[in-house]
Design a protein around this motif. Sequence first.
Motif, PDB file in Angstrom:
ATOM      1  N   VAL A   1       1.822  42.033   6.066  1.00  0.00           N
ATOM      2  CA  VAL A   1       2.649  41.111   6.869  1.00  0.00           C
ATOM      3  C   VAL A   1       4.092  41.619   6.908  1.00  0.00           C
TER       4      VAL A   1
ATOM      5  N   GLY B   1      15.224  29.276  -2.228  1.00  0.00           N
ATOM      6  CA  GLY B   1      13.817  29.422  -2.601  1.00  0.00           C
ATOM      7  C   GLY B   1      12.937  29.970  -1.500  1.00  0.00           C
TER       8      GLY B   1
ATOM      9  N   LEU C   1      12.200  32.857   1.458  1.00  0.00           N
ATOM     10  CA  LEU C   1      12.551  34.247   1.782  1.00  0.00           C
ATOM     11  C   LEU C   1      12.212  34.629   3.219  1.00  0.00           C
ATOM     12  N   HIS C   2      11.794  33.666   4.032  1.00  0.00           N
ATOM     13  CA  HIS C   2      11.423  33.973   5.419  1.00  0.00           C
ATOM     14  C   HIS C   2      12.688  34.080   6.274  1.00  0.00           C
ATOM     15  N   ASP C   3      12.785  35.164   7.040  1.00  0.00           N
ATOM     16  CA  ASP C   3      14.001  35.278   7.865  1.00  0.00           C
ATOM     17  C   ASP C   3      13.754  35.698   9.311  1.00  0.00           C
ATOM     18  N   ILE C   4      12.508  35.824   9.703  1.00  0.00           N
ATOM     19  CA  ILE C   4      12.261  36.286  11.082  1.00  0.00           C
ATOM     20  C   ILE C   4      12.683  35.200  12.071  1.00  0.00           C
ATOM     21  N   GLY C   5      12.246  33.958  11.808  1.00  0.00           N
ATOM     22  CA  GLY C   5      12.640  32.832  12.673  1.00  0.00           C
ATOM     23  C   GLY C   5      14.140  32.606  12.628  1.00  0.00           C
TER      24      GLY C   5
ATOM     25  N   SER D   1      16.970  26.814   8.047  1.00  0.00           N
ATOM     26  CA  SER D   1      15.570  27.114   8.309  1.00  0.00           C
ATOM     27  C   SER D   1      14.775  27.020   7.006  1.00  0.00           C
TER      28      SER D   1
ATOM     29  N   MET E   1      10.503  27.563   5.798  1.00  0.00           N
ATOM     30  CA  MET E   1       9.142  27.885   6.261  1.00  0.00           C
ATOM     31  C   MET E   1       8.067  27.414   5.303  1.00  0.00           C
ATOM     32  N   LEU E   2       8.485  26.917   4.150  1.00  0.00           N
ATOM     33  CA  LEU E   2       7.499  26.461   3.166  1.00  0.00           C
ATOM     34  C   LEU E   2       7.644  24.961   2.974  1.00  0.00           C
ATOM     35  N   THR E   3       6.530  24.296   2.817  1.00  0.00           N
ATOM     36  CA  THR E   3       6.569  22.858   2.555  1.00  0.00           C
ATOM     37  C   THR E   3       7.450  22.603   1.323  1.00  0.00           C
TER      38      THR E   3
ATOM     39  N   GLY F   1      11.920  25.188  11.494  1.00  0.00           N
ATOM     40  CA  GLY F   1      10.982  25.976  10.690  1.00  0.00           C
ATOM     41  C   GLY F   1       9.613  25.328  10.761  1.00  0.00           C
TER      42      GLY F   1
ATOM     43  N   SER G   1      14.944  21.052  16.004  1.00  0.00           N
ATOM     44  CA  SER G   1      14.415  21.747  17.187  1.00  0.00           C
ATOM     45  C   SER G   1      13.221  22.582  16.755  1.00  0.00           C
TER      46      SER G   1
ATOM     47  N   ASP H   1      11.792  25.358  18.286  1.00  0.00           N
ATOM     48  CA  ASP H   1      11.799  26.816  18.451  1.00  0.00           C
ATOM     49  C   ASP H   1      13.190  27.289  18.858  1.00  0.00           C
ATOM     50  N   ALA H   2      13.294  28.602  19.060  1.00  0.00           N
ATOM     51  CA  ALA H   2      14.618  29.181  19.298  1.00  0.00           C
ATOM     52  C   ALA H   2      15.234  28.684  20.612  1.00  0.00           C
TER      53      ALA H   2
HETATM   54 CO1  B1M Z   1       4.983  33.443   4.477  1.00  0.00          CO
HETATM   55  N1  B1M Z   1       4.134  31.699   4.704  1.00  0.00           N
HETATM   56  N2  B1M Z   1       4.892  33.230   2.544  1.00  0.00           N
HETATM   57  N3  B1M Z   1       5.635  35.243   4.425  1.00  0.00           N
HETATM   58  N4  B1M Z   1       4.623  33.548   6.319  1.00  0.00           N
HETATM   59  C1  B1M Z   1       4.007  31.203   6.058  1.00  0.00           C
HETATM   60  C2  B1M Z   1       5.241  30.409   6.443  1.00  0.00           C
HETATM   61  C3  B1M Z   1       2.694  30.323   5.968  1.00  0.00           C
HETATM   62  C4  B1M Z   1       2.657  29.185   7.002  1.00  0.00           C
HETATM   63  C5  B1M Z   1       1.467  31.245   6.066  1.00  0.00           C
HETATM   64  C6  B1M Z   1       0.174  30.496   5.960  1.00  0.00           C
HETATM   65  O1  B1M Z   1      -0.280  30.201   4.880  1.00  0.00           O
HETATM   66  N5  B1M Z   1      -0.422  30.157   7.064  1.00  0.00           N
HETATM   67  C7  B1M Z   1       2.767  29.821   4.484  1.00  0.00           C
HETATM   68  C8  B1M Z   1       3.509  28.509   4.250  1.00  0.00           C
HETATM   69  C9  B1M Z   1       2.598  27.354   3.937  1.00  0.00           C
HETATM   70  C10 B1M Z   1       3.373  26.126   3.690  1.00  0.00           C
HETATM   71  O2  B1M Z   1       4.192  26.043   2.820  1.00  0.00           O
HETATM   72  N6  B1M Z   1       3.090  25.126   4.497  1.00  0.00           N
HETATM   73  C11 B1M Z   1       3.453  30.997   3.811  1.00  0.00           C
HETATM   74  C12 B1M Z   1       3.382  31.283   2.430  1.00  0.00           C
HETATM   75  C13 B1M Z   1       2.463  30.400   1.615  1.00  0.00           C
HETATM   76  C14 B1M Z   1       4.112  32.326   1.834  1.00  0.00           C
HETATM   77  C15 B1M Z   1       4.146  32.728   0.364  1.00  0.00           C
HETATM   78  C16 B1M Z   1       4.188  31.576  -0.648  1.00  0.00           C
HETATM   79  C17 B1M Z   1       2.913  33.656   0.155  1.00  0.00           C
HETATM   80  C18 B1M Z   1       2.709  34.123  -1.257  1.00  0.00           C
HETATM   81  O3  B1M Z   1       3.518  34.838  -1.805  1.00  0.00           O
HETATM   82  N7  B1M Z   1       1.622  33.659  -1.791  1.00  0.00           N
HETATM   83  C19 B1M Z   1       5.420  33.590   0.271  1.00  0.00           C
HETATM   84  C20 B1M Z   1       6.658  32.734  -0.021  1.00  0.00           C
HETATM   85  C21 B1M Z   1       7.898  33.570  -0.233  1.00  0.00           C
HETATM   86  C22 B1M Z   1       9.133  32.681  -0.237  1.00  0.00           C
HETATM   87  O4  B1M Z   1       9.658  32.356   0.804  1.00  0.00           O
HETATM   88  N8  B1M Z   1       9.560  32.264  -1.415  1.00  0.00           N
HETATM   89  C23 B1M Z   1       5.463  34.119   1.669  1.00  0.00           C
HETATM   90  C24 B1M Z   1       5.978  35.360   1.991  1.00  0.00           C
HETATM   91  C25 B1M Z   1       6.000  35.889   3.266  1.00  0.00           C
HETATM   92  C26 B1M Z   1       6.435  37.325   3.578  1.00  0.00           C
HETATM   93  C27 B1M Z   1       7.595  37.799   2.706  1.00  0.00           C
HETATM   94  C28 B1M Z   1       5.243  38.223   3.373  1.00  0.00           C
HETATM   95  C29 B1M Z   1       6.728  37.242   5.112  1.00  0.00           C
HETATM   96  C30 B1M Z   1       8.214  36.931   5.458  1.00  0.00           C
HETATM   97  C31 B1M Z   1       8.936  38.163   5.951  1.00  0.00           C
HETATM   98  C32 B1M Z   1      10.268  37.789   6.538  1.00  0.00           C
HETATM   99  O5  B1M Z   1      10.513  36.696   6.996  1.00  0.00           O
HETATM  100  N9  B1M Z   1      11.137  38.782   6.518  1.00  0.00           N
HETATM  101  C33 B1M Z   1       5.908  36.024   5.512  1.00  0.00           C
HETATM  102  C34 B1M Z   1       5.554  35.723   6.844  1.00  0.00           C
HETATM  103  C35 B1M Z   1       5.943  36.748   7.895  1.00  0.00           C
HETATM  104  C36 B1M Z   1       4.868  34.539   7.188  1.00  0.00           C
HETATM  105  C37 B1M Z   1       4.226  34.154   8.544  1.00  0.00           C
HETATM  106  C38 B1M Z   1       2.942  34.985   8.666  1.00  0.00           C
HETATM  107  C39 B1M Z   1       5.022  34.355   9.792  1.00  0.00           C
HETATM  108  C40 B1M Z   1       6.384  33.665   9.780  1.00  0.00           C
HETATM  109  C41 B1M Z   1       7.202  34.167  10.944  1.00  0.00           C
HETATM  110  O6  B1M Z   1       8.076  34.989  10.768  1.00  0.00           O
HETATM  111  N10 B1M Z   1       6.836  33.698  12.160  1.00  0.00           N
HETATM  112  C42 B1M Z   1       3.957  32.592   8.339  1.00  0.00           C
HETATM  113  C43 B1M Z   1       2.757  32.086   9.108  1.00  0.00           C
HETATM  114  C44 B1M Z   1       3.159  31.440  10.404  1.00  0.00           C
HETATM  115  O7  B1M Z   1       4.245  30.938  10.562  1.00  0.00           O
HETATM  116  N11 B1M Z   1       2.254  31.418  11.328  1.00  0.00           N
HETATM  117  C45 B1M Z   1       4.060  32.446   6.875  1.00  0.00           C
HETATM  118  C46 B1M Z   1       7.497  34.138  13.372  1.00  0.00           C
HETATM  119  C47 B1M Z   1       8.811  33.373  13.530  1.00  0.00           C
HETATM  120  C48 B1M Z   1       9.479  33.803  14.835  1.00  0.00           C
HETATM  121  O8  B1M Z   1       8.498  31.993  13.604  1.00  0.00           O
HETATM  122  O9  B1M Z   1       9.687  31.486  11.411  1.00  0.00           O
HETATM  123  O10 B1M Z   1       8.258  29.717  12.581  1.00  0.00           O
HETATM  124  P1  B1M Z   1       9.175  30.872  12.664  1.00  0.00           P
HETATM  125  O11 B1M Z   1      10.457  30.436  13.450  1.00  0.00           O
HETATM  126  C49 B1M Z   1      10.385  29.720  14.676  1.00  0.00           C
HETATM  127  C50 B1M Z   1      10.393  28.199  14.513  1.00  0.00           C
HETATM  128  O12 B1M Z   1       9.880  27.747  13.272  1.00  0.00           O
HETATM  129  C51 B1M Z   1      11.801  27.817  14.772  1.00  0.00           C
HETATM  130  O13 B1M Z   1      12.237  28.774  15.711  1.00  0.00           O
HETATM  131  C52 B1M Z   1      11.664  30.045  15.398  1.00  0.00           C
HETATM  132  C53 B1M Z   1      11.478  30.832  16.665  1.00  0.00           C
HETATM  133  O14 B1M Z   1      10.807  30.132  17.651  1.00  0.00           O
HETATM  134  N12 B1M Z   1      12.797  27.794  13.713  1.00  0.00           N
HETATM  135  C54 B1M Z   1      13.942  27.076  13.874  1.00  0.00           C
HETATM  136  C55 B1M Z   1      12.851  28.446  12.537  1.00  0.00           C
HETATM  137  N13 B1M Z   1      14.007  28.162  11.913  1.00  0.00           N
HETATM  138  C56 B1M Z   1      14.698  27.341  12.714  1.00  0.00           C
HETATM  139  C57 B1M Z   1      15.956  26.754  12.562  1.00  0.00           C
HETATM  140  C58 B1M Z   1      16.413  25.919  13.582  1.00  0.00           C
HETATM  141  C59 B1M Z   1      15.641  25.675  14.713  1.00  0.00           C
HETATM  142  C60 B1M Z   1      14.407  26.249  14.878  1.00  0.00           C
HETATM  143  O15 B1M Z   1      17.611  25.303  13.539  1.00  0.00           O
HETATM  144  C61 B1M Z   1      18.517  25.616  12.525  1.00  0.00           C
END
Ligand code: B1M
Length: 210
Positions: free
Chosen positions: A62, A98, A100-104, A146, A148-150, A178, A194, A196-197
Amino acid sequence: MSIYQDIAENLMEGQTAQVRELTQKAVDEGKPAVEILNNALLAGMNEVGELFKEGEMFVPEVLIAAKAMNSGMEIIKPLLNDGDIKKAGTVIMATVKGDLHDIGLNLVSMMLEGAGFEVINLGIDTEPEKIIEAIKQYNPDIIGMSAMLTTTMKAMKEAVQAIKEAGLYDKVKVMVGGAPVNDEFAQQIGAHYSSDANEAVEVATRLVSA
Ligand code: B1M
């Protein structure tokens, strides 16, 4: 296969150089940056998310896919930022403590910059104290958080509490987003939501003109 599918598949395989090259090719062919973002880069990353969830992809893969996505985002960033830009306001962005997600986070930051906001991105795992310091230093219109984790949604609530305790809550608007965050939670903690972006840009624009 369309160029968007090609980019998405290479992204999923973590082929950084190919994603960069193909994204450049799509730009050179005149494809709109927003389409490349939505139909190729985000489409690929969403698929990665599904496979991660199903246990068919693991953390290292990932991370490599995320790196490939960033290589494409670097190419389209200047294009998303193009246009008639006047400073719309200042936003401090951070992923909460706590988490570490930064793509969003980076994507929302990029879109806000594209809409003319000055963005100060504090990055991941941001302690409330760092947010307070940044508010004092930059005097922003908005603080955007932002999560990304509950489990890290709690840190959002704590950060808003810290902003209130520092007497800064009346000076800034708080935005949150998030995957696990929703409108109801945002309202409970005294923030604006909000999903999404694109919506983040709409909400930020509304908040600075309110
Ligand atoms: Co993580 N991860 N992750 N992860 N990861 C999720 C979030 C998860 C949903 C995957 C899953 O199980 N389906 C799950 C969370 C479950 C939960 O808590 N409900 C999860 C988990 C469990 C974990 C770990 C605990 C895994 C482990 O180690 N066992 C761990 C936690 C680390 C930590 O944070 N302490 C972990 C680690 C990682 C990586 C490091 C491997 C990597 C992050 C790399 C990085 O960010 N540089 C990673 C990734 C990539 C993901 C998934 C696959 C993709 C997230 C992403 O970047 N999406 C994700 C699964 C998923 O989301 N489908 C998952 C693309 C991005 C553009 O979307 O971030 O949602 P998003 O942002 C959107 C909106 O949310 C919104 O706009 C954005 C663009 O449209 N938004 C905002 C976001 N922030 C906003 C702020 C705003 C407004 C809108 O206003 C201020």
